[in-house]
Design a protein around this motif. Structure first.
Motif, mmCIF file in Angstrom:
data_model
loop_
_atom_site.group_PDB
_atom_site.id
_atom_site.type_symbol
_atom_site.label_atom_id
_atom_site.label_comp_id
_atom_site.label_asym_id
_atom_site.label_seq_id
_atom_site.Cartn_x
_atom_site.Cartn_y
_atom_site.Cartn_z
ATOM 1 N N HIS A 181 -42.332 -15.596 21.419
ATOM 2 C CA HIS A 181 -43.110 -16.711 21.968
ATOM 3 C C HIS A 181 -42.441 -18.070 21.754
ATOM 4 O O HIS A 181 -43.117 -19.100 21.791
ATOM 5 N N LEU A 182 -41.121 -18.079 21.566
ATOM 6 C CA LEU A 182 -40.440 -19.346 21.294
ATOM 7 C C LEU A 182 -40.560 -20.338 22.450
ATOM 8 O O LEU A 182 -40.571 -21.553 22.232
ATOM 9 N N TYR A 183 -40.615 -19.840 23.682
ATOM 10 C CA TYR A 183 -40.642 -20.721 24.850
ATOM 11 C C TYR A 183 -42.004 -20.766 25.533
ATOM 12 O O TYR A 183 -42.115 -21.207 26.671
ATOM 13 N N VAL A 207 -36.202 -10.331 27.128
ATOM 14 C CA VAL A 207 -35.659 -9.370 26.159
ATOM 15 C C VAL A 207 -34.724 -10.096 25.197
ATOM 16 O O VAL A 207 -33.884 -10.905 25.600
ATOM 17 N N LEU A 208 -34.880 -9.802 23.931
ATOM 18 C CA LEU A 208 -34.024 -10.368 22.891
ATOM 19 C C LEU A 208 -32.715 -9.579 22.819
ATOM 20 O O LEU A 208 -32.726 -8.359 22.641
ATOM 21 N N LYS A 234 -32.455 -17.465 21.352
ATOM 22 C CA LYS A 234 -33.391 -17.586 22.469
ATOM 23 C C LYS A 234 -34.703 -16.863 22.202
ATOM 24 O O LYS A 234 -35.680 -17.055 22.924
ATOM 25 N N GLY A 235 -34.695 -15.999 21.187
ATOM 26 C CA GLY A 235 -35.899 -15.231 20.920
ATOM 27 C C GLY A 235 -36.116 -14.140 21.958
ATOM 28 O O GLY A 235 -35.206 -13.728 22.671
ATOM 29 N N ASP A 260 -34.195 -14.389 29.921
ATOM 30 C CA ASP A 260 -34.323 -15.791 29.541
ATOM 31 C C ASP A 260 -35.696 -16.268 30.004
ATOM 32 O O ASP A 260 -36.382 -15.565 30.751
ATOM 33 N N GLU A 261 -36.104 -17.438 29.573
ATOM 34 C CA GLU A 261 -37.391 -17.956 30.019
ATOM 35 C C GLU A 261 -37.355 -18.162 31.532
ATOM 36 O O GLU A 261 -36.329 -18.551 32.094
#
Length: 729
Positions: free
Chosen positions: A89-91, A198-199, A280-281, A312-313
């Motif tokens: 949930h970083l972004y 996806v991380l 990026k998480g 990516d977001e």
């Protein structure tokens, strides 16, 4: 900030939610309270987006305009996010603002709220795991309360991992079911899920790898080839929190044997931890609960096709398309949450089997359906699985460059179509699917598949593809087992190698019993494990002779050779970990130590009334019902008991020891409750004392069993509706 008169996307200019009741007309308080929250959200969205090329602006966002939209019953959309202390949930903050802007541009009214999200990796091997499953029920309740309390029409869900996707879906389903009451006069609930990206997995730093090689050399010089091999094998995995856990066990063994000091082990573990997660998480790249939940909500039809596998977001343009897909569902009851769930449930079970997804979903799928009011249990999963075999078509691997990040890269490159390709592959293999089931794309699965020529592009070699058009093997998914000392349990067959599955079929195992995971962890990551097992007093000469006869071993085979060859196999039984006993924590650490202990991993099973992580591999039996805390037979087992495992018959039975010594395989008629009642009472008292470690507000003491998803009893009682159509789905 760009400001002008109100402008609404023409496609939705006349869209109003059709329902008898509008609390923002009937109750002035909400109309007075909520506009400032909407306005603040939109101001922040404008600050983020005004500088983006092509952003058309938000028009007028005064409280007066917001009030007009609320009174006019424009779609009230809540954006449900997670907490920034979870990597998935970083972004979320930026995503929320992009979604809010598009909701407003479409003539709706955006709201936003977030949920705390417990990371199962962070919670491993500590008290946090006793809160993990409870968090799913708490999330369902929190979502339902906020959704109903503020009278939202639909949800745009920023779907993360662990327990929140199914927790959120459960809460929305419960709201949708409650709104079906004729007295409510409200529209149903619509929802779109957008899974987090996806991380990317980490890489072991070269300097750290050199340190591990030195330890391997020292282990070989000391005669511990197994430790050297275990470290080498683990180095082939992408670096994830799960592989870090395995390194922890191996380095503990190295410290125990004086190959390295504790401070050196700590330094290596720190270096591995610092190299694990991309900044990026996202959702970890293994096929654990996170990506299994991604697969589930997609297979249920709740994810726009363009949102399934991001790395990516999502940019503003994509978020706008996701929001538009949600708006196109409004006023169409056939796309309400409960309708999509009922239509796609059997499909989702078959996708779960075909992909070898997390056994955690064996709890979450019934939980979601019971929140939706449907009388679904573990045995519905079993019945669907028995209707038609589902082959394994998901070549996911953490050692051969076929993890979920690679799956996403193949999707982005146009080599496959995500979940639609899995449906297409199963359809081609004549696995029954309901292709008339609706999806939030506004199309049925049949309509989505009609646009696909092949499941996987021929330009992608099959050996590199995660999704396979030719089955890898016939067995797949998760089996439900029965036995004479329990009602049901689960075994993730997809986590077992074919040779292991065949070896363990019709095999007798000796019980090594633990009252919780901690003594099991201590033994399994000990370098003296084989010695400890060989010295069990229950392994009498008569029992060893009977095991040699049953397994066709030489009569003079010594006990260490018996352990190494599997003539003497163990069932590591961890009881006292069920929902009511201790919150049903994951037995990831002991399962990981077992898997990466080369001797016993090949020959032994693990059994528990707790859960396992989605990344668990090997013969790990879980979700045993009844649990030990409630007097289940698993809590009556003792060291030296004999379990007869017949995987082809989906059974595990407790054997009559005296009959086995005579050369006979005779299951007991019932668990030995009468002769072991005092022992079980003593264990129960220790479980009750151990419960004090868990905060009272998070105890799972009024829930259904694992067979019904471990849901609150009120949810369990209300789940009375059949989910299948009369003609069958």
């Amino acid at each position: 900030m760009k400001t002008q008169h109100e402008v609404i996307n023409p496609e939705f200019a006349s869209l109003h939610v059709e329902e008898r009741s509008n609390p923002y007309q009937e109750c002035i308080q909400g109309l007075a309270n909520e506009p400032i929250t909407v306005q603040a959200l939109l101001r922040r969205a404008a600050e983020l987006l005004d500088a983006e090329p092509g952003f058309a602006g938000l028009g007028e966002i005064s409280q007066a305009v917001i009030v007009e939209r609320l009174v006019a019953n424009r779609p009230r959309i809540c954006i449900i996010a997670g907490s920034p202390d979870h990597p998935a949930h970083l972004y979320d903050h930026e995503h929320v603002l992009r979604a809010a802007a598009r909701i407003w541009q479409n003539g709706g009214v955006p709201f936003a709220f977030g949920l705390p999200v417990i990371c199962d990796g962070t919670a491993q091997s500590n008290i946090g795991q006793s809160y993990s499953l409870a968090s799913r029920n708490h999330s369902a309740m929190a979502v339902n309360i906020n959704f109903e309390g503020h009278s939202y029409h639909a949800a745009y869900v920023l779907s993360g991992c662990d327990k929140t996707p199914t927790g959120i879906l459960s809460g929305l389903a419960a709201a949708d079911r409650a709104r079906r009451a004729p007295e409510r006069g409200t529209a149903p609930v619509w929802a779109v899920f957008v899974p987090a990206h996806v991380l990317k997995g980490g890489t072991i730093p070269a300097t750290t790898r050199e340190k591990l090689l030195v330890i391997q050399d020292k282990a070989r010089a000391a005669g511990d080839e197994q430790l050297a091999d275990d470290i080498e094998n683990n180095c082939h995995y992408i670096l994830q929190c799960s592989s870090d856990e395995a390194f922890l066990g191996m380095l503990n063994r190295a410290v125990e044997h004086d190959l390295i000091g504790a401070s050196e082990a700590r330094t290596i573990l720190n270096e591995l931890a610092a190299a694990t997660c991309d900044d990026k998480g996202g959702i970890c790249a293994f096929n654990g609960s996170g990506n299994s939940s991604r697969t589930l909500v997609s297979a249920l039809g709740f994810v726009p096709p363009e949102a399934e596998l991001l790395i990516d977001e999502p940019p503003t343009a994509l978020v706008s398309r996701y929001v538009d897909s949600l708006f196109r569902l409004i006023n169409r009851p056939e796309y309400a949450v409960c309708e999509i769930l009922a239509a796609n449930y059997a499909n989702a079970i078959r996708i779960h089997n075909a992909t070898g997804s997390s056994s955690n979903l064996m709890l979450h799928m019934p939980a979601v359906m019971r929140h939706a009011g449907f009388d679904v249990s573990l045995f519905d999963y079993e019945a669907i699985g028995n209707e038609h075999p589902v082959p394994d078509i998901f070549a996911h691997s953490l050692t051969q460059q076929r993890d979920t990040y690679v799956l996403a890269q193949q999707w982005l490159a146009g080599h496959h179509h995500g979940i639609a390709s899995l449906y297409k592959a199963l359809e081609t293999l004549r696995v029954p699917l309901d292709l008339d089931a609706p999806t939030v794309a506004g199309k049925t699965w049949g309509e989505r598949l009609a646009a696909i020529d092949v499941a996987v592009s021929p330009a992608l070699p099959q050996e590199r593809s995660v999704i396979r058009i030719h089955p890898i093997r016939d067995i797949s998914g998760t089996d439900i087992l029965r036995g004479n000392f329990f009602s049901s349990c689960t075994l993730k067959v997809s986590g077992m190698a074919t040779a292991q599955y065949e070896c363990f079929n019709d095999h007798v195992f000796v019980v090594r019993y633990y009252e919780n995971e901690h003594p099991c962890n201590d033994e399994l990551h000990s370098g003296n494990l084989v010695d400890t097992l060989a010295e069990m007093p229950e392994l009498t000469p008569e029992l060893l002779a009977a095991l040699r006869r049953h397994n066709h071993a030489p009569a003079d085979e010594d006990i260490r050779t018996m352990i190494e060859r599997g003539t003497l196999s163990f069932a590591f039984v961890i009881a006292g970990q069920g929902p009511k006993a201790f919150g049903m924590p994951e037995m990831f650490a002991p399962s990981q130590y077992l898997r990466h202990h080369g001797v016993v991993e090949k020959t032994s099973i693990m059994m528990t009334d707790g859960r396992y992580s989605g990344v668990t591999k090997g013969a790990c039996v879980g979700h045993t019902v009844p649990e030990a805390f409630e007097g289940g037979g698993i809590g009556a087992l003792m060291n030296g008991d004999l379990l007869w495992v017949r995987l082809s018959d989906k059974r595990i039975d407790l054997l009559d020891r005296q009959a086995f010594l005579r050369g006979e395989l005779v299951p007991l008629a019932a668990p030995p409750f009468d002769t072991r009642r005092a022992l079980m009472d003593e264990r129960r008292a220790r479980m009750e004392k151990r419960q004090a470690q868990i905060a009272a507000c998070s105890l799972l003491d009024s829930v259904s069993t694992a067979e019904y998803g471990v849901v609150p009893m009120a949810v369990h009682r209300r789940a009375t509706l059949p989910w299948r159509k009369p003609s069958g789905r």
